[in-house]
Design an enzyme around this catalytic site. Sequence first.
Site, mmCIF file in Angstrom:
data_model
loop_
_atom_site.group_PDB
_atom_site.id
_atom_site.type_symbol
_atom_site.label_atom_id
_atom_site.label_comp_id
_atom_site.label_asym_id
_atom_site.label_seq_id
_atom_site.Cartn_x
_atom_site.Cartn_y
_atom_site.Cartn_z
ATOM 1 N N ASP A 1 0.847 -0.691 0.190
ATOM 2 C CA ASP A 1 0.480 -0.250 0.331
ATOM 3 C C ASP A 1 1.123 1.371 -0.492
ATOM 4 O OD1 ASP A 1 -2.122 1.593 0.829
ATOM 5 O OD2 ASP A 1 -1.785 1.608 2.796
ATOM 6 N N ASP B 1 -9.137 0.219 2.373
ATOM 7 C CA ASP B 1 -8.585 0.480 1.114
ATOM 8 C C ASP B 1 -10.269 0.124 0.179
ATOM 9 O OD1 ASP B 1 -6.449 2.021 1.895
ATOM 10 O OD2 ASP B 1 -5.760 1.152 -0.128
#
Length: 560
Positions: free
Chosen positions: A69, A400
């Site tokens: 990420d 996310d």
Amino acid sequence: MAGRGQMPMMQPQVIVLKEGTDTSQGVPQLLSNISACQAICDTIRTTLGPRGMDKLIVDSQGRVTISNDGATIMKLLDVVQPAARTLVDIARAQDAEVGDGTTSVVLLAGELLKEVKDYVDEGVSSQIIIKGFRKAADLAINHIKEIAIDTDRSDKAEFRSLLEKCAGTSMNSKLIGSQKEFFTKMVVDAVMRLDQDELNEDMIGMKKIPGGAMQDSVLVDGVAFKKSFSYAGFEQQPKSFDSPKIVCLNVELELKAEKDNAEVRVDRVSEYQAIVDAEWKIIFDKLDSIVSAGANVVLSRLPIGDLATQYFADRNIFCAGRVSKDDLERVCVATGCRVQSTTTDLTAQYLGTCERFEECQIGGQRFNVFKGCPQAKTCTIILRGGAEQFIDEVERSLHDSIMVVRRAVKNQTVVAGGGAIEMELSRYLRETARQIEGKQQLIITAAAKALEVIPRQLCENAGFDTTDFITQLRARHAQDPERFRWYGVDIEEEAVADLFVKFVWEPAVVKINAIASAVEAACLILSVDETVTSQKSQDPMAQGQPMPGRGRGRGMPMGH
């Protein structure tokens, strides 16, 4: 006259900045900042897309994080170069605003700077480049708004399918990509259970329990939290209720110990007994008022002592102390109760309820679970998995996806992912640049080329022939912009394909935010032509020297 025939006096040197201050300015400083940003981009470049690699980062405390990420990696990198920190900030902003596209926004900002680096070296004014970038960003964002596909919310099944596809696209590049079907349903269910006007993602709790497989993760329709520390007598309490009355407190239910320096003076033993009796009466009054209000489940942010625990157990009431603030707030939202800071005048109107409360074993831990909540605008995802680092990454991946689905619910336009929208914008900017005169044409063309970094990096990370794929995509988009608008890199088939048909969808707001943030960051870095770094002040304590006037010794004798 004095001074006639003498040498002219030399001008004294003017020192404006403190000695040791480092100053760098001009074009070399600008080029140095651009190089620092490119170094940051090279670090996270390989994490982009479904075939992106993970990074293993060990911090100063020895904690290990495995992630791909962009925002997490940027946060953990201890970036000291001032200009490069701008990229860390835009990754965090993208993560907070839309949740996804954090790697893309950093790569895009780095590529924009890389494309104009030669122009800066040749002496083109930064202001001309900034003006060109801002014009390119306006053109690109307006074009996204024109071509984005609007979604129909009237058909609930169709809309749900759209949200699952957006969540799936976000998960493709994550660690949980292999279990995409399982988690997309869970994520969409979680978002749809929230208040659709507020869509507060904090109302989705995530609890991690090591052990088991990823498929053992469950979505609880209500609130679940780990059993808190409990005293003797807890095991005698009932562990499940149907339609219980729930009270949430911010009150300490235990006998207070005297402070170290407390002093009570009494003349007779009976007076001391009266003080002790008063203490007991205070706590028993609190407990009696809770029982008389009709509560079956008592939760408190502060400790519930052994006396209160046994008292509740004797009356078939469940209690839990030291419940975290977040969990208590979510219980209140779900059950309709309100946190009370006193037990005085506690009545049934302040109590909440749910269909069922139970304490159950999940993995190696016990959880308090509230199900079937009437006010349910909240839910809890209980994550299972092998290693602790693995579960942490699953949590980041789901966060996310939740943010992407939340954005898709709020902004109902989508575009194709997989580099398709970037190639379409690149073609559009190139064609528009031909109609613009002067240096701006070069800058907008540079921005168009920079947009190709996303499909190029997707190909590179997947091991494809980058030159071949980018050439094919350019040819298709130039050949018939209407027909081949959504053509991008199909990682699964190793080909160039229409990704809208393949359901690789992303909310348009993710791309709009990424382009706006990347251009702003690039403009900010290009507008800096001087860096002044002050020398760190010498800390006398760090050098082992006592601070003046802070010693413990005797003062100097006064002179007579």
